[in-house]
Design an enzyme around this catalytic site. Structure first.
Site, PDB file in Angstrom:
ATOM      1  N   GLY A  90      53.110  60.439  17.947  1.00 10.65           N
ATOM      2  CA  GLY A  90      54.530  60.384  18.312  1.00 10.65           C
ATOM      3  C   GLY A  90      55.412  60.901  17.192  1.00 10.65           C
ATOM      4  O   GLY A  90      54.942  61.236  16.104  1.00 10.65           O
ATOM      5  N   GLY A  92      57.031  60.552  14.356  1.00 14.09           N
ATOM      6  CA  GLY A  92      57.032  59.558  13.285  1.00 14.09           C
ATOM      7  C   GLY A  92      58.197  59.717  12.329  1.00 14.09           C
ATOM      8  O   GLY A  92      58.511  58.815  11.560  1.00 14.09           O
ATOM      9  N   ARG A  93      58.789  60.900  12.366  1.00 11.78           N
ATOM     10  CA  ARG A  93      59.946  61.128  11.487  1.00 11.78           C
ATOM     11  C   ARG A  93      60.900  62.152  12.071  1.00 11.78           C
ATOM     12  O   ARG A  93      61.781  62.653  11.377  1.00 11.78           O
ATOM     13  CB  ARG A  93      59.478  61.572  10.113  1.00 11.78           C
ATOM     14  CG  ARG A  93      58.533  62.757  10.135  1.00 11.78           C
ATOM     15  CD  ARG A  93      58.179  63.163   8.743  1.00 11.78           C
ATOM     16  NE  ARG A  93      57.095  64.139   8.741  1.00 11.78           N
ATOM     17  CZ  ARG A  93      56.735  64.816   7.672  1.00 11.78           C
ATOM     18  NH1 ARG A  93      57.362  64.629   6.536  1.00 11.78           N
ATOM     19  NH2 ARG A  93      55.735  65.666   7.723  1.00 11.78           N
ATOM     20  N   GLY A 125      58.751  57.919   7.369  1.00 10.71           N
ATOM     21  CA  GLY A 125      59.818  58.509   8.187  1.00 10.71           C
ATOM     22  C   GLY A 125      60.596  59.601   7.478  1.00 10.71           C
ATOM     23  O   GLY A 125      61.530  60.170   8.039  1.00 10.71           O
ATOM     24  N   ARG A 175      65.979  70.945  13.323  1.00  8.79           N
ATOM     25  CA  ARG A 175      65.155  71.913  14.049  1.00  8.79           C
ATOM     26  C   ARG A 175      65.724  72.145  15.447  1.00  8.79           C
ATOM     27  O   ARG A 175      66.339  71.249  16.028  1.00  8.79           O
ATOM     28  CB  ARG A 175      63.725  71.401  14.230  1.00  8.79           C
ATOM     29  CG  ARG A 175      63.051  70.951  12.978  1.00  8.79           C
ATOM     30  CD  ARG A 175      61.548  70.908  13.176  1.00  8.79           C
ATOM     31  NE  ARG A 175      61.079  69.773  13.965  1.00  8.79           N
ATOM     32  CZ  ARG A 175      59.801  69.403  13.988  1.00  8.79           C
ATOM     33  NH1 ARG A 175      58.894  70.089  13.313  1.00  8.79           N
ATOM     34  NH2 ARG A 175      59.420  68.363  14.711  1.00  8.79           N
ATOM     35  N   ARG A 182      54.753  68.879  23.363  1.00  5.56           N
ATOM     36  CA  ARG A 182      53.489  69.344  22.795  1.00  5.56           C
ATOM     37  C   ARG A 182      52.342  69.108  23.774  1.00  5.56           C
ATOM     38  O   ARG A 182      52.472  68.292  24.694  1.00  5.56           O
ATOM     39  CB  ARG A 182      53.196  68.517  21.519  1.00  5.56           C
ATOM     40  CG  ARG A 182      54.249  68.681  20.468  1.00  5.56           C
ATOM     41  CD  ARG A 182      54.607  67.348  19.795  1.00  5.56           C
ATOM     42  NE  ARG A 182      55.842  67.510  19.030  1.00  5.56           N
ATOM     43  CZ  ARG A 182      55.886  68.049  17.818  1.00  5.56           C
ATOM     44  NH1 ARG A 182      54.773  68.372  17.213  1.00  5.56           N
ATOM     45  NH2 ARG A 182      57.032  68.233  17.197  1.00  5.56           N
ATOM     46  N   ASP A 252      48.618  67.951  18.737  1.00  9.95           N
ATOM     47  CA  ASP A 252      49.992  67.444  18.694  1.00  9.95           C
ATOM     48  C   ASP A 252      50.935  68.424  18.007  1.00  9.95           C
ATOM     49  O   ASP A 252      52.143  68.202  17.988  1.00  9.95           O
ATOM     50  CB  ASP A 252      50.041  66.076  17.986  1.00  9.95           C
ATOM     51  CG  ASP A 252      49.408  66.108  16.605  1.00  9.95           C
ATOM     52  OD1 ASP A 252      48.229  66.494  16.506  1.00  9.95           O
ATOM     53  OD2 ASP A 252      50.093  65.767  15.624  1.00  9.95           O
ATOM     54  N   ASP A 262      55.969  72.760  13.902  1.00  3.04           N
ATOM     55  CA  ASP A 262      55.430  71.857  12.880  1.00  3.04           C
ATOM     56  C   ASP A 262      54.853  72.593  11.681  1.00  3.04           C
ATOM     57  O   ASP A 262      53.651  72.554  11.398  1.00  3.04           O
ATOM     58  CB  ASP A 262      54.393  70.905  13.485  1.00  3.04           C
ATOM     59  CG  ASP A 262      55.064  69.752  14.225  1.00  3.04           C
ATOM     60  OD1 ASP A 262      56.248  69.911  14.596  1.00  3.04           O
ATOM     61  OD2 ASP A 262      54.433  68.717  14.416  1.00  3.04           O
TER      62      ASP A 262
END
Ligand code: AMP
Ligand code: MG
Length: 507
Positions: A90, A92-93, A125, A175, A182, A252, A262
C-alpha cells in the site's frame, strides 16, 4: 490564481473505502523549495500569477496545508517483491490529494514522503532529499524523452532529520499521473478473495483508461490484460532502447497504464553492459538491464492471475498475454532500427543490432555517447563543406565523422567491419537522404540522460543549499535532444568515481 479556482475531482475515491484510507498528510517542518517543473505547472494551470512561487503552494505541496477541495487518501495494494508474494503493501508514504484537470483529462496529484499511513509497515512515511531529487529529475527527463512516465510538479525540502544508513533530511515530491493504479492493486483484491472489489477496480480502469476493451468481442477483462500488455511492451522497448534500468520491477511498481513509476535505484547505462544491475540491494540480478523485458512479462503474468476470477476460462488470460512475446521484441527492433537511422524493419536488422551490441558490450562502449556520435556521423556529413561542394559525398555518408564513433571501441577493425554492413543497409534505403536521416537520429538518440553522477552532483549541491546545479540539469534534461552550448559537460563521459556510486532500495 487562488485556492478557490482549483477544481479538484476524486474518481479513485469513488471506488469506496475498501480501496483506501482517508487521512491527513503529516506537516513537514520549515519547508523550502528544492525544484519545480514549470512545464508540469503549465499543464496543470498552476503557472499563473506566480502560484508556484507562493507560500500557499509551498505549504500545500509539502503536506502542511490541505487546500479546499482536496481529499487526501492512501490506497491499499499488495504485490510480488523480488519474485515472492509480499502480501499487503500500500501507499506507505504516498498520499493522493485528488485530481486536477490536465490537457488530456484529469491528473492525480500525489505527495510522496508526506508521513505515515496505515500501510507504512516498518517505514517512517518519509522520503529523503537525495531520492526525491532523483525521482523529480527522472520523471521529467523520461517525459522529455517521450517515455511514458509519472511526472513531477515539484520537490520541497526540510531540515527535519530522516534516519537511513546515515542521518539525512526529509523531502516531499509532488507526483502527477492520470492514475497511480498498479498491478499490485489487482493482486490485492484477488489474493484476499474480494472479487466484487476486483471487478469494480477493473471496471474503473476500463471505463476511465481503456474504454475500447468494453466494445470488443469476448471477455473485457482479458481485453484489458492484452491492452496493458501492449502498453507495457512499448514502455519496456523504450527503456531498453535508451539504456534505462528501473531497478525494482516488483509488481507493486508496475503501472496499469504502462507508465514508468516509483523511481528508486534506477540508472541510465554508462558503459554498455547488458547484465548491468543498478540496484545495490538486488544481489541476484533479478532486475538486470537485459532481464527487464522478461520480468515485465512475469509481472503481466501475475496480473493475469489476479484477473482470472473475472474471466470465463484461464485460457483467456494466456491468450491475452501471448502477444507480448512478439510485440516487445518488434517494438524494440523498431526503436533500435530508428537509433541506427533505419526507416523500416528488415530481416537482417536484428542480427545487425545484436552484433553491434556484442561489440559495445565487449569494449564497454558508452551507450549514450555511442548513439549520439553515430547520429552526428550521419547528420554532419550533409552540412560539411565537402558534402556541399561535392554532392557525390552525400551518397557516401559517414566516412570522416565515423572516426569519433570508431574511437569508442578498443577493437576497431571489428567495428569497421560492422560499420560497412550498417552503411550498406543505410544506403540501400530508397531515396536515402543523409541530412534528413541524421536529423531524425539526433531526435531519437538523446545528447543527455540523467546519469547517476549528474544526479549525484545536483544532490550534493542541494544538500549545501545550492539548487542552481539541479535547475541547470533539469533544464537540459527537459531538452535532451538539443545541443546546448555551455552545457557540454552534462553530455560527457562519466568520471571514474561514478562507478563507485551505490544506489540501493534505501530512499
Ligand atoms: P518501493 O519498492 O520503494 O516502491 O516500496 C515498497 C513499499 O514500501 C511500498 O508499499 C512503499 O509505500 C513502502 N515504503 C517504502 N519506503 C517507505 C517509508 N520510508 N515509509 C513507509 N513506507 C515505505
Ligand atoms: Mg513502490
Amino acid at each position: 490564481m487562488s485556492l478557490s479556482t482549483l477544481t479538484w475531482t476524486h474518481r479513485f475515491a469513488g471506488l469506496g473505502p475498501a480501496f483506501f484510507t482517508e487521512l491527513q498528510p503529516t506537516p513537514l517542518p520549515s519547508p523550502h523549495w528544492v525544484g519545480r517543473s514549470r512545464a508540469m505547472a503549465r499543464e496543470l494551470g498552476l503557472h499563473e500569477d506566480g502560484f508556484m512561487d507562493s507560500d500557499e503552494a509551498l505549504q500545500a505541496f509539502s503536506g502542511n496545508r490541505v487546500l479546499p477541495g482536496m481529499r487526501p487518501l492512501a490506497s491499499v495494494y499488495s504485490g510480488h517483491q523480488f519474485g515472492h508474494w509480499a502480501g499487503q503493501l500500500g501507499d506507505g508514504r504516498a498520499i493522493l490529494l485528488g485530481e486536477l484537470p490536465g490537457p488530456h483529462g484529469p491528473l492525480e496529484i500525489q505527495l510522496k514522503g508526506a508521513g505515515l499511513t496505515p500501510y507504512s509497515r516498518m517505514g517512517d512515511g518519509r522520503a529523503v532529499l537525495r531520492s526525491s531529487i532523483r525521482e523529480f529529475l527522472c520523471s521529467e527527463a523520461m517525459h522529455a524523452l517521450g517515455i511514458p512516465s509519472s511526472r513531477a510538479l515539484c520537490v520541497t525540502g526540510s531540515p527535519a532529520p530522516v534516519y537511513r544508513e546515515q542521518v539525512e533530511t526529509a523531502a516531499v515530491v509532488t507526483r502527477v499521473a492520470p492514475s497511480f493504479i498498479r498491478f499490485g492493486h489487482f493482486e490485492h483484491f484477488a489474493h484476499s478473495d474480494q472479487h466484487a472489489q476486483l471487478r469494480a477496480l477493473a471496471d474503473f480502469v476500463i471505463d476511465n483508461f481503456y474504454p475500447v476493451c468494453r466494445d470488443m468481442d469476448g471477455n473485457p477483462y482479458a481485453a484489458l490484460l492484452e491492452a496493458v500488455s501492449a502498453r507495457t511492451a512499448e514502455t519496456l522497448a523504450q527503456w531498453q532502447a535508451v539504456g534505462f534500468c528501473h531497478g525494482v520491477m516488483n509488481t507493486d511498481n508496475m503501472s496499469i497504464l504502462g507508465l514508468t513509476i516509483d523511481y528508486g535505484p534506477f540508472q541510465f547505462l554508462d558503459a554498455f553492459d547488458p547484465g548491468h544491475i543498478c540496484n545495490h540491494s538486488d544481489t541476484g540480478g533479478r532486475y538486470a538491464y537485459n532481464r527487464q523485458p522478461n520480468i515485465a512479462y512475469w509481472n503481466l503474468f501475475a496480473l493475469g492471475q489476479a484477473l482470472l476470477p473475472l474471466m470465463d476460462d484461464p485460457q483467456q488470460a494466456l491468450e491475452a498475454l501471448e502477444p507480448y512475446k512478439t510485440l516487445m521484441p518488434a517494438a524494440l527492433q523498431r526503436r533500435m532500427g530508428a537509433k541506427l537511422g533505419l526507416s523500416d524493419v528488415q530481416d537482417g536488422d536484428a542480427v545487425l543490432t545484436e552484433d553491434l551490441m556484442k561489440l559495445m558490450a565487449r569494449d564497454a562502449v558508452d551507450f549514450t555517447i555511442f548513439w549520439r556520435r553515430l547520429s552526428h556521423a550521419v547528420a554532419d556529413v550533409s552540412v560539411s563543406p565537402a558534402a556541399a561542394s561535392a554532392p557525390a559525398v552525400r551518397a557516401e555518408p559517414v566516412e570522416a565523422p565515423l572516426h569519433a564513433v570508431r574511437d569508442l571501441f578498443l577493437q576497431r577493425e571489428a567495428f569497421d567491419a560492422w560499420a560497412v554492413r550498417w552503411r550498406q543497409r543505410l544506403l540501400a534505403q530508397p531515396g536515402f537522404d543523409a541530412a534528413a536521416t541524421g536529423a531524425r537520429m539526433l531526435r531519437t538518440n538523446p545528447q543527455v540522460v540523467l546519469r547517476n553522477h549528474l544526479g549525484e552532483l545536483a544532490i550534493r549541491a542541494a544538500r549545501e543549499g545550492d539548487f542552481a546545479p539541479l535547475a541547470r540539469l533539469q533544464n537540459v534534461l527537459e531538452q535532451p535532444f538539443e545541443a546546448l552550448p555551455g552545457h557540454e559537460d552534462l553530455a560527457d563521459f562519466p568520471p571514474d568515481w561514478a562507478r563507485q556510486i551505490e544506489i540501493s532500495c534505501s530512499s
